[in-house]
Design a protein around this motif. Sequence first.
Motif, PDB file in Angstrom:
ATOM      1  N   TRP A   1       0.989  -1.418  -3.345  1.00 36.66           N
ATOM      2  CA  TRP A   1       1.809  -0.213  -3.526  1.00 36.66           C
ATOM      3  C   TRP A   1       0.915   1.023  -3.584  1.00 36.66           C
ATOM      4  CZ3 TRP A   1       6.413  -0.769  -1.993  1.00 36.66           C
ATOM      5  CH2 TRP A   1       7.167  -1.902  -2.263  1.00 36.66           C
ATOM      6  N   ALA A   2      -0.268   0.890  -4.172  1.00 35.90           N
ATOM      7  CA  ALA A   2      -1.208   2.025  -4.231  1.00 35.90           C
ATOM      8  C   ALA A   2      -1.662   2.423  -2.829  1.00 35.90           C
ATOM      9  CB  ALA A   2      -2.403   1.673  -5.111  1.00 35.90           C
ATOM     10  N   ASP A   3      -1.898   1.436  -1.954  1.00 39.35           N
ATOM     11  CA  ASP A   3      -2.279   1.733  -0.560  1.00 39.35           C
ATOM     12  C   ASP A   3      -1.178   2.523   0.138  1.00 39.35           C
ATOM     13  OD1 ASP A   3      -4.622   0.158  -0.826  1.00 39.35           O
ATOM     14  OD2 ASP A   3      -3.610  -1.629  -0.031  1.00 39.35           O
ATOM     15  N   ILE A   4       0.034   2.039  -0.026  1.00 42.20           N
ATOM     16  CA  ILE A   4       1.187   2.673   0.642  1.00 42.20           C
ATOM     17  C   ILE A   4       1.371   4.090   0.105  1.00 42.20           C
ATOM     18  CG2 ILE A   4       3.693   2.553   0.983  1.00 42.20           C
ATOM     19  CD1 ILE A   4       3.324  -0.586   0.760  1.00 42.20           C
ATOM     20  N   ALA A   5       1.338   4.246  -1.213  1.00 40.21           N
ATOM     21  CA  ALA A   5       1.533   5.562  -1.829  1.00 40.21           C
ATOM     22  C   ALA A   5       0.446   6.540  -1.402  1.00 40.21           C
ATOM     23  CB  ALA A   5       1.564   5.433  -3.345  1.00 40.21           C
TER      24      ALA A   5
END
Length: 147
Positions: free
Chosen positions: A22-26
């Motif tokens: 999720w951190a990558d996507i955000a």
Amino acid sequence: MMTKQALTDLILEKKTALGLSWADIASGVGLSPTFVTSACLGMNSLKPEFADKLVAILELPAEAKAAIEACPMKTWEQTVPTDPLIYRLYEVVGVYGPTMKELIHEEFGDGIMSAIDFSLDIDREANPAGDRVVITMNGKFLPYKSW
């Protein structure tokens, strides 16, 4: 048109297939992990410029853009969810909710904390007895008005 649930299912599949967090996507979208995750799970929407980035990062079909931009219906199917982590958050509010209400009213007066002008951060705090989950809710105080 793609539904929010169909979009969420597709996002979860793509996230796994692409090996993204999720951190990558955000990071790619340019918003906080909490907000992007919430939008991907159907509880918030993204503005067009952020929706474009999400569609590109996750290699989603063009129809996904409209679904991620659509206003969500923020509902729950159960009064108290049975997922242990979510249930514990309900337990925290059940046990400490009246205390939080008293302390907020004492500090700010009669009103509520906004969930619209709001941010939520989830962090890890190292602790020798076991890592701690730190949840920070930051909402604008909205006083009730008399008329």
